[in-house]
Design a protein around this motif. Structure first.
Motif, PDB file in Angstrom:
ATOM      1  N   GLN A   1     -10.841   9.082   6.475  1.00  0.00           N
ATOM      2  CA  GLN A   1      -9.832   8.056   6.752  1.00  0.00           C
ATOM      3  C   GLN A   1     -10.315   6.653   6.436  1.00  0.00           C
ATOM      4  OE1 GLN A   1      -9.360   8.772  10.972  1.00  0.00           O
ATOM      5  NE2 GLN A   1     -10.479   6.919  11.461  1.00  0.00           N
ATOM      6  N   LYS A   2     -11.638   6.447   6.390  1.00  0.00           N
ATOM      7  CA  LYS A   2     -12.137   5.099   6.120  1.00  0.00           C
ATOM      8  C   LYS A   2     -11.705   4.598   4.746  1.00  0.00           C
ATOM      9  CE  LYS A   2     -16.723   6.533   4.398  1.00  0.00           C
ATOM     10  NZ  LYS A   2     -18.178   6.467   4.665  1.00  0.00           N
ATOM     11  N   TYR A   3     -11.323   5.542   3.868  1.00  0.00           N
ATOM     12  CA  TYR A   3     -10.916   5.148   2.523  1.00  0.00           C
ATOM     13  C   TYR A   3      -9.441   4.785   2.414  1.00  0.00           C
ATOM     14  CZ  TYR A   3     -15.439   6.928   1.092  1.00  0.00           C
ATOM     15  OH  TYR A   3     -16.784   7.134   0.964  1.00  0.00           O
ATOM     16  N   PHE A   4      -8.672   5.002   3.482  1.00  0.00           N
ATOM     17  CA  PHE A   4      -7.261   4.618   3.375  1.00  0.00           C
ATOM     18  C   PHE A   4      -6.811   3.842   4.609  1.00  0.00           C
ATOM     19  CE2 PHE A   4      -7.677   9.247   4.105  1.00  0.00           C
ATOM     20  CZ  PHE A   4      -7.144   9.382   5.377  1.00  0.00           C
ATOM     21  N   LEU A   5      -7.652   2.891   4.995  1.00  0.00           N
ATOM     22  CA  LEU A   5      -7.290   1.932   6.034  1.00  0.00           C
ATOM     23  C   LEU A   5      -7.075   0.559   5.404  1.00  0.00           C
ATOM     24  CD1 LEU A   5      -9.936   2.846   8.775  1.00  0.00           C
ATOM     25  CD2 LEU A   5      -7.591   3.697   8.572  1.00  0.00           C
ATOM     26  N   ASP A   6      -6.180  -0.211   6.004  1.00  0.00           N
ATOM     27  CA  ASP A   6      -6.010  -1.576   5.511  1.00  0.00           C
ATOM     28  C   ASP A   6      -7.019  -2.490   6.206  1.00  0.00           C
ATOM     29  OD1 ASP A   6      -5.043  -2.131   8.078  1.00  0.00           O
ATOM     30  OD2 ASP A   6      -2.934  -2.111   7.467  1.00  0.00           O
ATOM     31  N   GLY A   7      -6.910  -3.780   5.958  1.00  0.00           N
ATOM     32  CA  GLY A   7      -7.860  -4.737   6.512  1.00  0.00           C
ATOM     33  C   GLY A   7      -7.861  -4.800   8.019  1.00  0.00           C
ATOM     34  N   SER A   8      -6.804  -4.313   8.635  1.00  0.00           N
ATOM     35  CA  SER A   8      -6.716  -4.310  10.095  1.00  0.00           C
ATOM     36  C   SER A   8      -7.151  -2.977  10.708  1.00  0.00           C
ATOM     37  CB  SER A   8      -5.266  -4.612  10.531  1.00  0.00           C
ATOM     38  OG  SER A   8      -4.853  -5.882  10.064  1.00  0.00           O
ATOM     39  N   GLY A   9      -7.592  -2.057   9.855  1.00  0.00           N
ATOM     40  CA  GLY A   9      -8.006  -0.753  10.353  1.00  0.00           C
ATOM     41  C   GLY A   9      -6.865   0.220  10.561  1.00  0.00           C
ATOM     42  N   HIS A  10      -5.646  -0.152  10.098  1.00  0.00           N
ATOM     43  CA  HIS A  10      -4.485   0.728  10.226  1.00  0.00           C
ATOM     44  C   HIS A  10      -4.339   1.587   8.975  1.00  0.00           C
ATOM     45  CE1 HIS A  10      -2.847  -2.760  12.864  1.00  0.00           C
ATOM     46  NE2 HIS A  10      -3.592  -1.933  13.575  1.00  0.00           N
ATOM     47  N   PHE A  11      -3.591   2.672   9.110  1.00  0.00           N
ATOM     48  CA  PHE A  11      -3.351   3.542   7.968  1.00  0.00           C
ATOM     49  C   PHE A  11      -2.621   2.794   6.858  1.00  0.00           C
ATOM     50  CE2 PHE A  11      -0.446   6.333   5.635  1.00  0.00           C
ATOM     51  CZ  PHE A  11      -1.340   7.260   5.121  1.00  0.00           C
ATOM     52  N   SER A  12      -3.085   3.002   5.610  1.00  0.00           N
ATOM     53  CA  SER A  12      -2.443   2.402   4.450  1.00  0.00           C
ATOM     54  C   SER A  12      -1.949   3.505   3.528  1.00  0.00           C
ATOM     55  CB  SER A  12      -3.434   1.497   3.694  1.00  0.00           C
ATOM     56  OG  SER A  12      -2.907   1.127   2.425  1.00  0.00           O
ATOM     57  N   LEU A  13      -0.641   3.616   3.393  1.00  0.00           N
ATOM     58  CA  LEU A  13      -0.073   4.642   2.522  1.00  0.00           C
ATOM     59  C   LEU A  13      -0.477   4.409   1.067  1.00  0.00           C
ATOM     60  CD1 LEU A  13       1.714   7.118   2.160  1.00  0.00           C
ATOM     61  CD2 LEU A  13       3.706   5.598   2.028  1.00  0.00           C
ATOM     62  N   SER A  14      -0.514   3.167   0.648  1.00  0.00           N
ATOM     63  CA  SER A  14      -0.874   2.876  -0.742  1.00  0.00           C
ATOM     64  C   SER A  14      -2.322   3.265  -1.034  1.00  0.00           C
ATOM     65  CB  SER A  14      -0.653   1.391  -1.051  1.00  0.00           C
ATOM     66  OG  SER A  14      -1.450   0.566  -0.216  1.00  0.00           O
ATOM     67  N   GLU A  15      -3.218   3.017  -0.076  1.00  0.00           N
ATOM     68  CA  GLU A  15      -4.620   3.406  -0.271  1.00  0.00           C
ATOM     69  C   GLU A  15      -4.751   4.925  -0.258  1.00  0.00           C
ATOM     70  OE1 GLU A  15      -7.165   1.547  -1.002  1.00  0.00           O
ATOM     71  OE2 GLU A  15      -6.123  -0.368  -0.857  1.00  0.00           O
ATOM     72  N   TRP A  16      -3.982   5.587   0.601  1.00  0.00           N
ATOM     73  CA  TRP A  16      -3.999   7.045   0.636  1.00  0.00           C
ATOM     74  C   TRP A  16      -3.536   7.616  -0.701  1.00  0.00           C
ATOM     75  CZ3 TRP A  16      -0.314  10.836   0.045  1.00  0.00           C
ATOM     76  CH2 TRP A  16      -0.670  12.123   0.455  1.00  0.00           C
ATOM     77  N   LYS A  17      -2.464   7.054  -1.242  1.00  0.00           N
ATOM     78  CA  LYS A  17      -1.961   7.525  -2.538  1.00  0.00           C
ATOM     79  C   LYS A  17      -3.010   7.341  -3.630  1.00  0.00           C
ATOM     80  CE  LYS A  17       3.011   6.755  -1.734  1.00  0.00           C
ATOM     81  NZ  LYS A  17       4.191   5.953  -2.141  1.00  0.00           N
ATOM     82  N   ALA A  18      -3.722   6.220  -3.584  1.00  0.00           N
ATOM     83  CA  ALA A  18      -4.752   5.968  -4.596  1.00  0.00           C
ATOM     84  C   ALA A  18      -5.859   7.020  -4.527  1.00  0.00           C
ATOM     85  CB  ALA A  18      -5.335   4.569  -4.405  1.00  0.00           C
ATOM     86  N   ARG A  19      -6.203   7.442  -3.321  1.00  0.00           N
ATOM     87  CA  ARG A  19      -7.217   8.479  -3.178  1.00  0.00           C
ATOM     88  C   ARG A  19      -6.730   9.814  -3.750  1.00  0.00           C
ATOM     89  NH1 ARG A  19     -12.372   7.764  -2.173  1.00  0.00           N
ATOM     90  NH2 ARG A  19     -12.460   9.638  -0.899  1.00  0.00           N
ATOM     91  N   VAL A  20      -5.481  10.154  -3.473  1.00  0.00           N
ATOM     92  CA  VAL A  20      -4.919  11.400  -3.983  1.00  0.00           C
ATOM     93  C   VAL A  20      -4.797  11.364  -5.505  1.00  0.00           C
ATOM     94  CG1 VAL A  20      -2.837  12.849  -3.982  1.00  0.00           C
ATOM     95  CG2 VAL A  20      -3.719  11.910  -1.822  1.00  0.00           C
TER      96      VAL A  20
END
Length: 593
Positions: free
Chosen positions: A110-129
């Motif tokens: 999950q550390k790879y798809f958090l935003d700057g506030s430590g919340h879940f980031s859908l865009s970062e998650w998509k980038a990982r996938v």
């Protein structure tokens, strides 16, 4: 990941690591003490090795998280893996040949798809996938080798995402995005169905997950509740056990508990897979636990086959085994040595790359780095690279300068390193040596926040390059925040730190607790600490065998290359013995997902 996964990662870094602190007090910070990895005790375990091209035995997949590929066979035929895009197709082919099926966590930690506030980031998650978009997975999806896409872990637990849970609408959006890429791959969330309910209806999410532990109450009531909720929500259901933390008083489950509670879960005909948290060599490979697992495997195999698709609809019978020919998988796998445990000596010349060794540590020069990596690639060597040397990053008073460090790293920005990072020849970015050692840095240790800023800066340039510092995981646990950009700790052993098995066990436990990979090391030049005699050949063989045998070790480095020392009777033979063991082991992950 609450309590069941990475048990203390989310406890706001209140890391009371029990007896680890005692071990720390014996560790010095002299500049000679370089490179220490961790590893668990060696094992004489022989993995189950089925005949090639075995077909799935039927029933539902049964296995463990992070199960080594070589363990798919007669005992386990299911698992969960966090794959690398580089090796996924190869690993799937291997798992299929062993009659196995696997869940894929494509986004990773999950550390790879958090935003700057430590919340879940859908865009970062998509980038990982998206890293896996271009792979041809269709044959593995169609024949069921891929059980499903493991989207996220415990989204309902706000503590995992800095106080803000991932809601049902977002889970549905994640599942939809997965289906846009792989329409036929089931989508799965690790969370009990009643915990991921929302006001809408899941159209793209296929399955929920019920992982039992004693504190959940009566196991029969637990499975009944989850099956009822899954049916009501139109979801399939994966089940499993929390073996490390789900027993009495939150301790390891006993073999009897594993068998009894697993049997209760398998009495239901509804689950589509039985995958438990998690593989630990010294736990699951005891005689009693093997017997318990064999019992569960027989029960799972005798169940009706069910697909992990919406509603748990029956799956087609497994296809016949693929022909044992080179045409089984049109994608050529990487060379066999690409995933072996890298082992070698720090600062070895490139002329020493040919032979038994598979790894090294290199202090880089911009004028030579690419050519050095080219040579390493040709010899299948994985290199841990330090881009900024200690003498180049000090202030006038000897303290560390982040500005100077960044300036040194920036010299490599324009080099063509992408291929070497992708194929992992450039294995790790060695950010700095012993940042915790105040005497090494003008009397002031480098703050943990600065170490994390260094790792973040590296990722801003090379996002897929793993980062490490030469500091043991037990020490890194003292940071007051969660490591998001630093990937691995480094535990370098000398005899002053106690027995190698005890030291290694402490480092493995701390690394797992922190969500860090583990580089291991031997202080060849100072066997008992700074200024002491070098290790003997028998010590190298004994200590190196323990470190190289650990499934957690992602690299093993000896400090350091010295021609005179290597010329002493028995030294090179002892190193070659460790190298041979390393070359027959799969490296642990330097990036714990």
């Amino acid at each position: 990941m609450t309590y069941t996964f990475k048990l203390s990662r989310r406890l706001a870094r209140s890391r009371a690591l029990l007896l680890l602190t005692a071990l720390l007090s014996t560790a010095g910070c002299s500049s000679s003490d370089a490179f220490d990895p961790g590893s668990t005790a060696p094992t004489d375990r022989t993995p189950d090795t089925p005949a090639l091209a075995s077909s799935f035995a039927g029933g539902i997949p049964m296995g463990l998280f992070h199960l080594p590929t070589t363990d798919y066979g007669s005992r386990y035929n299911g698992g969960m893996m966090t794959p690398s895009p580089t090796y996924l197709v190869r690993d799937l082919s291997d798992i299929r040949s062993r009659g196995g099926k696997v869940l894929l966590n494509l986004a990773g930690s999950q550390k790879y798809f958090l935003d700057g506030s430590g919340h879940f980031s859908l865009s970062e998650w998509k980038a990982r996938v998206d890293r896996f978009r271009d792979l041809n997975l269709s044959t593995y999806i169609q024949d069921g080798t891929i059980i499903g896409h493991y989207l996220i872990d415990e989204p309902y637990d706000a503590a995992n995402f800095n106080g803000q849970k991932v809601d049902g609408a977002t889970l549905e959006a994640m599942a939809k995005y997965s289906k846009q890429i792989w329409p036929d791959m089931p989508t799965i969330v690790r969370g009990e169905p009643y915990l991921i309910q929302w006001s809408g209806t899941y159209q793209y999410l296929d399955a929920a997950w019920a992982q039992y532990l004693l504190r959940k109450g009566n196991v029969g009531d637990y499975i009944e509740k989850n099956v009822s909720a899954a049916k009501q929500m139109g979801l399939a259901l994966v089940v499993g056990l929390n073996i490390p933390g789900g027993g009495t008083n939150n301790r390891y489950m006993t073999p009897a508990q594993v068998q009894d509670w697993g049997s209760a879960l398998l009495k239901s005909s509804y689950p589509c897979a039985f995958v438990s948290w998690k593989y630990e060599d010294d736990v699951v490979n005891t005689s009693a636990m093997k017997d318990a697992m064999d019992n569960l495997r027989r029960q799972a195999e005798n169940r009706s086959t069910v697909a992990c698709r919406t509603g748990g609809t029956s799956a087609p019978p497994p296809p016949p085994p693929p022909p044992p020919s080179d045409t089984t998988d049109p994608t050529p796998p990487p060379e066999a040595s690409s995933s072996v445990l890298p082992f070698g000596l720090a600062y070895a010349p490139s002329s020493a790359y040919a032979g038994e060794w598979t790894g090294s540590v290199y202090k880089a020069d911009p004028a030579e780095l690419v050519s050095r990596l080219d040579v390493a690639r040709g010899e299948n060597i994985k290199v841990i690279v330090m881009l900024a040397q200690k003498g180049q990053v000090r202030n006038t008073d000897g303290t560390f300068s982040l500005t100077k460090w960044k300036s040194q790293v920036d010299r490599y920005r324009t080099l063509s390193l992408g291929n070497h990072i992708t194929n992992r020849t450039f294995y790790l970015h060695f950010l700095v040596d012993q940042p915790h050692c105040a005497s090494c840095w003008g009397g002031t240790a480098i703050p943990w926040s600065t170490v994390e800023a260094m790792a973040q800066y590296s990722k801003s340039i090379w996002p897929n390059l793993a980062t490490t510092v030469r500091t043991a995981p037990t020490v890194l646990a003292n940071a007051s925040f969660r490591w998001n950009y630093l990937d691995a700790g480094w535990a370098q052993y000398n005899t002053r730190q106690g027995t190698v098995k005890t030291y290694l066990a402490a480092q493995v436990a701390a690394a797992k607790n922190e969500g860090l990979g583990l580089v291991a090391g031997l202080n060849l030049q100072d066997a008992s600490g700074y200024g002491t005699a070098p290790m003997t050949a028998s010590q190298i063989k004994e200590f190196g065998t323990v470190l190289a045998s650990s499934p957690s070790t992602c690299a093993l480095a000896g400090w350091k290359y010295d021609g005179t020392y290597l010329g002493q009777t028995g030294i090179r033979a002892a190193l070659d013995s460790v190298a041979s063991l390393a070359s027959h082991r799969t490296a642990g992950s330097c990036v714990v997902e």
